[in-house]
Scaffold this motif. Sequence first.
Motif, PDB file in Angstrom:
ATOM      1  N   SER A   3      -2.810   7.525   9.637  1.00 40.16           N
ATOM      2  CA  SER A   3      -2.620   8.377   8.468  1.00 40.16           C
ATOM      3  C   SER A   3      -3.609   7.958   7.391  1.00 40.16           C
ATOM      4  O   SER A   3      -4.033   6.819   7.340  1.00 40.16           O
ATOM      5  N   GLN A   4      -3.953   8.904   6.529  1.00 41.81           N
ATOM      6  CA  GLN A   4      -4.907   8.565   5.479  1.00 41.81           C
ATOM      7  C   GLN A   4      -4.231   7.640   4.480  1.00 41.81           C
ATOM      8  O   GLN A   4      -3.036   7.719   4.235  1.00 41.81           O
ATOM      9  N   GLY A   5      -5.021   6.747   3.902  1.00 38.42           N
ATOM     10  CA  GLY A   5      -4.426   5.766   2.989  1.00 38.42           C
ATOM     11  C   GLY A   5      -4.204   6.342   1.606  1.00 38.42           C
ATOM     12  O   GLY A   5      -4.655   7.442   1.291  1.00 38.42           O
ATOM     13  N   LEU A   6      -3.509   5.585   0.785  1.00 44.17           N
ATOM     14  CA  LEU A   6      -3.267   5.998  -0.593  1.00 44.17           C
ATOM     15  C   LEU A   6      -4.062   5.068  -1.492  1.00 44.17           C
ATOM     16  O   LEU A   6      -4.302   3.914  -1.160  1.00 44.17           O
ATOM     17  N   SER A   7      -4.447   5.582  -2.644  1.00 42.36           N
ATOM     18  CA  SER A   7      -5.254   4.757  -3.531  1.00 42.36           C
ATOM     19  C   SER A   7      -4.634   4.742  -4.926  1.00 42.36           C
ATOM     20  O   SER A   7      -4.198   5.780  -5.427  1.00 42.36           O
ATOM     21  N   TYR A   8      -4.564   3.557  -5.521  1.00 43.57           N
ATOM     22  CA  TYR A   8      -3.930   3.418  -6.838  1.00 43.57           C
ATOM     23  C   TYR A   8      -4.819   2.624  -7.778  1.00 43.57           C
ATOM     24  O   TYR A   8      -5.721   1.915  -7.347  1.00 43.57           O
ATOM     25  N   ASP A   9      -4.483   2.706  -9.055  1.00 43.12           N
ATOM     26  CA  ASP A   9      -5.252   2.021 -10.082  1.00 43.12           C
ATOM     27  C   ASP A   9      -4.377   1.013 -10.818  1.00 43.12           C
ATOM     28  O   ASP A   9      -3.262   1.345 -11.205  1.00 43.12           O
ATOM     29  N   GLY A  10      -4.876  -0.188 -11.016  1.00 41.82           N
ATOM     30  CA  GLY A  10      -4.196  -1.125 -11.903  1.00 41.82           C
ATOM     31  C   GLY A  10      -3.198  -2.035 -11.215  1.00 41.82           C
ATOM     32  O   GLY A  10      -2.786  -1.801 -10.080  1.00 41.82           O
ATOM     33  N   CYS A  11      -2.799  -3.089 -11.942  1.00 45.75           N
ATOM     34  CA  CYS A  11      -1.971  -4.137 -11.340  1.00 45.75           C
ATOM     35  C   CYS A  11      -0.485  -3.829 -11.457  1.00 45.75           C
ATOM     36  O   CYS A  11       0.368  -4.554 -10.961  1.00 45.75           O
ATOM     37  N   ASN A  12      -0.164  -2.738 -12.156  1.00 48.18           N
ATOM     38  CA  ASN A  12       1.242  -2.439 -12.397  1.00 48.18           C
ATOM     39  C   ASN A  12       1.949  -2.011 -11.102  1.00 48.18           C
ATOM     40  O   ASN A  12       1.334  -1.400 -10.245  1.00 48.18           O
ATOM     41  N   LEU A  23       6.593  -0.414   4.853  1.00 45.58           N
ATOM     42  CA  LEU A  23       7.645   0.346   5.538  1.00 45.58           C
ATOM     43  C   LEU A  23       7.122   1.642   6.134  1.00 45.58           C
ATOM     44  O   LEU A  23       7.522   2.050   7.213  1.00 45.58           O
ATOM     45  N   SER A  24       6.203   2.302   5.419  1.00 42.49           N
ATOM     46  CA  SER A  24       5.753   3.617   5.884  1.00 42.49           C
ATOM     47  C   SER A  24       4.561   3.494   6.819  1.00 42.49           C
ATOM     48  O   SER A  24       4.194   4.451   7.489  1.00 42.49           O
ATOM     49  N   GLY A  25       3.916   2.322   6.848  1.00 48.21           N
ATOM     50  CA  GLY A  25       2.751   2.138   7.705  1.00 48.21           C
ATOM     51  C   GLY A  25       1.497   2.790   7.161  1.00 48.21           C
ATOM     52  O   GLY A  25       0.512   2.956   7.869  1.00 48.21           O
ATOM     53  N   LYS A  26       1.503   3.171   5.873  1.00 49.52           N
ATOM     54  CA  LYS A  26       0.313   3.800   5.303  1.00 49.52           C
ATOM     55  C   LYS A  26      -0.559   2.755   4.610  1.00 49.52           C
ATOM     56  O   LYS A  26      -0.040   1.924   3.871  1.00 49.52           O
ATOM     57  N   ARG A  27      -1.846   2.858   4.822  1.00 50.50           N
ATOM     58  CA  ARG A  27      -2.763   1.923   4.154  1.00 50.50           C
ATOM     59  C   ARG A  27      -2.750   2.174   2.657  1.00 50.50           C
ATOM     60  O   ARG A  27      -2.539   3.290   2.204  1.00 50.50           O
ATOM     61  N   VAL A  28      -3.036   1.125   1.913  1.00 53.05           N
ATOM     62  CA  VAL A  28      -3.066   1.325   0.470  1.00 53.05           C
ATOM     63  C   VAL A  28      -4.240   0.548  -0.119  1.00 53.05           C
ATOM     64  O   VAL A  28      -4.585  -0.532   0.350  1.00 53.05           O
ATOM     65  N   LYS A  29      -4.886   1.165  -1.104  1.00 52.94           N
ATOM     66  CA  LYS A  29      -6.005   0.497  -1.766  1.00 52.94           C
ATOM     67  C   LYS A  29      -5.718   0.495  -3.258  1.00 52.94           C
ATOM     68  O   LYS A  29      -5.411   1.544  -3.837  1.00 52.94           O
ATOM     69  N   ILE A  30      -5.774  -0.685  -3.871  1.00 55.13           N
ATOM     70  CA  ILE A  30      -5.488  -0.778  -5.305  1.00 55.13           C
ATOM     71  C   ILE A  30      -6.762  -1.253  -6.002  1.00 55.13           C
ATOM     72  O   ILE A  30      -7.282  -2.319  -5.694  1.00 55.13           O
ATOM     73  N   LYS A  31      -7.277  -0.422  -6.932  1.00 51.86           N
ATOM     74  CA  LYS A  31      -8.525  -0.752  -7.625  1.00 51.86           C
ATOM     75  C   LYS A  31      -8.220  -1.189  -9.055  1.00 51.86           C
ATOM     76  O   LYS A  31      -7.117  -1.018  -9.551  1.00 51.86           O
ATOM     77  N   PHE A 325       9.236   4.297  -9.249  1.00 51.70           N
ATOM     78  CA  PHE A 325       9.597   4.082  -7.847  1.00 51.70           C
ATOM     79  C   PHE A 325       9.819   5.417  -7.138  1.00 51.70           C
ATOM     80  O   PHE A 325       9.408   5.610  -6.002  1.00 51.70           O
ATOM     81  N   LEU A 326      10.469   6.356  -7.851  1.00 53.29           N
ATOM     82  CA  LEU A 326      10.698   7.689  -7.269  1.00 53.29           C
ATOM     83  C   LEU A 326       9.366   8.383  -6.967  1.00 53.29           C
ATOM     84  O   LEU A 326       9.214   9.053  -5.955  1.00 53.29           O
ATOM     85  N   ARG A 327       8.387   8.183  -7.870  1.00 54.03           N
ATOM     86  CA  ARG A 327       7.059   8.789  -7.639  1.00 54.03           C
ATOM     87  C   ARG A 327       6.422   8.190  -6.396  1.00 54.03           C
ATOM     88  O   ARG A 327       5.798   8.880  -5.604  1.00 54.03           O
ATOM     89  N   HIS A 328       6.608   6.870  -6.252  1.00 50.54           N
ATOM     90  CA  HIS A 328       6.018   6.217  -5.083  1.00 50.54           C
ATOM     91  C   HIS A 328       6.705   6.651  -3.785  1.00 50.54           C
ATOM     92  O   HIS A 328       6.053   6.794  -2.763  1.00 50.54           O
ATOM     93  N   ILE A 329       8.025   6.853  -3.845  1.00 49.32           N
ATOM     94  CA  ILE A 329       8.742   7.317  -2.650  1.00 49.32           C
ATOM     95  C   ILE A 329       8.197   8.685  -2.232  1.00 49.32           C
ATOM     96  O   ILE A 329       8.006   8.964  -1.060  1.00 49.32           O
ATOM     97  N   ARG A 330       7.880   9.509  -3.246  1.00 47.76           N
ATOM     98  CA  ARG A 330       7.316  10.826  -2.941  1.00 47.76           C
ATOM     99  C   ARG A 330       5.943  10.667  -2.274  1.00 47.76           C
ATOM    100  O   ARG A 330       5.614  11.356  -1.316  1.00 47.76           O
ATOM    101  N   ASP A 331       5.140   9.711  -2.768  1.00 48.21           N
ATOM    102  CA  ASP A 331       3.808   9.489  -2.185  1.00 48.21           C
ATOM    103  C   ASP A 331       3.890   8.995  -0.743  1.00 48.21           C
ATOM    104  O   ASP A 331       3.166   9.462   0.125  1.00 48.21           O
ATOM    105  N   PHE A 332       4.760   8.018  -0.504  1.00 44.90           N
ATOM    106  CA  PHE A 332       4.751   7.344   0.792  1.00 44.90           C
ATOM    107  C   PHE A 332       5.620   8.044   1.838  1.00 44.90           C
ATOM    108  O   PHE A 332       5.331   8.005   3.018  1.00 44.90           O
ATOM    109  N   PHE A 333       6.716   8.645   1.400  1.00 45.97           N
ATOM    110  CA  PHE A 333       7.655   9.229   2.373  1.00 45.97           C
ATOM    111  C   PHE A 333       7.846  10.734   2.214  1.00 45.97           C
ATOM    112  O   PHE A 333       8.634  11.342   2.932  1.00 45.97           O
ATOM    113  N   GLN A 334       7.168  11.338   1.225  1.00 45.75           N
ATOM    114  CA  GLN A 334       7.324  12.783   0.961  1.00 45.75           C
ATOM    115  C   GLN A 334       8.779  13.169   0.752  1.00 45.75           C
ATOM    116  O   GLN A 334       9.209  14.240   1.131  1.00 45.75           O
TER     117      GLN A 334
END
Length: 372
Positions: A3-12, A23-31, A325-334
């Motif tokens: 699956s295509q990875g997700l990309s985020y900004d910042g240390c938060n 848990l979802s097995g999706k790659r993640v990149k944090i810049k 967290f709810l926003r992230h659940i939407r990103d990772f698990f739809q």
Amino acid sequence: MASQGLSYDGCNLFRQRLVLSTLSGKRVKIKNIRSRDDNPGLRDFEASFIRLLDKVTNGSRIEINQTGTVLFYQPGLLYGGSVEHDCSPQRSIGYYLEALLMLAPFMKTSLKATLKGVTNDPMDPTVDLLKSTALPLMKKFGIDGEGFDLKVVKRGMAPGGGGEVVFTCPVRKSIKPVQLTEAGKIKRIRGVAYSVRVSPQMANRIVDSARSVLNQFLPDIYIYTDHMKGANSGKSPGFGLTLVAETLNGCFLSAEMSSTPQGQGDPVLPEDLGRNCAKLLLEEVYRGGCVDSSNQSLALLLMTLGQQDVSKVLLGPLSPYTIEFLRHIRDFFQIMFKIEVQKPPEDERKGGDKVLMTCLGVGYSNINKTLK
């Protein structure tokens, strides 16, 4: 898994992203992790968190650039087993444990984690709090058994640490859906007043002052005093209080306070600490719901990962952390939640506005074949 990875900004919200990625097995990149800071990149406690994830998984790929401002994480399989980890003293063990609670049921072999470091500090949820609220919450989702336990072997206060905690958790094939829509009235309050490397009298002073507030509301209050000494008392002096209110339907609401770490600001009187902690508990009871504000995200995650059936949980006002967290659940698990605000009737003294969260589980099942 490609699956295509997700990309985020910042240390938060660093932990949320890595846990959900695992848990979802999706790659993640944090810049841009603190790229504008005088001291850029990952902090020690975050690096320590990545090392812990690496220990409980098998085949995770983690790449961090030279300055530590970009992180790439390709999650492996959750393996579990017996793990020892020295947590960074910058954050308490609770910081690491919250993530482990989310991951533990889905391991290949049941987890036995020995975490060393700071057990109680003013910033993160303390080990006592997680033991008295997060574990009973997970039991409601069918994660229980004799192997499910959290033991405080040694206490360690900030900034020195030196505490030790053993967390054991059995694995589960799937999570059962829950309907927690009625919290019920508070039937009793339990608590632990702990003190290390100070006079044991401190704990009693905390208990008296907390009772002076809570006894106005209900008689069934019991606060244990826990004074550890010798090698079990860690490296720094301190004291604190964890209070838990249990409702008739078996929901737990909690509050806690720890003394200011040695050399980090004005010292706090045990009387004030007891009174303020009792007030925090009353505030939490006013917010209400079936899950207290520190465990909202854990409950929502377990609802998301449940079998393909409807789960409902009544929460108090959502904390900013939970909203992210709810926003992230939407990103990772739809998965999107249905959110209904419930205003309690004026005449029933049921505290503040509540939020009824409803979702359909993704039917997440533990992919490891060894489960019976």
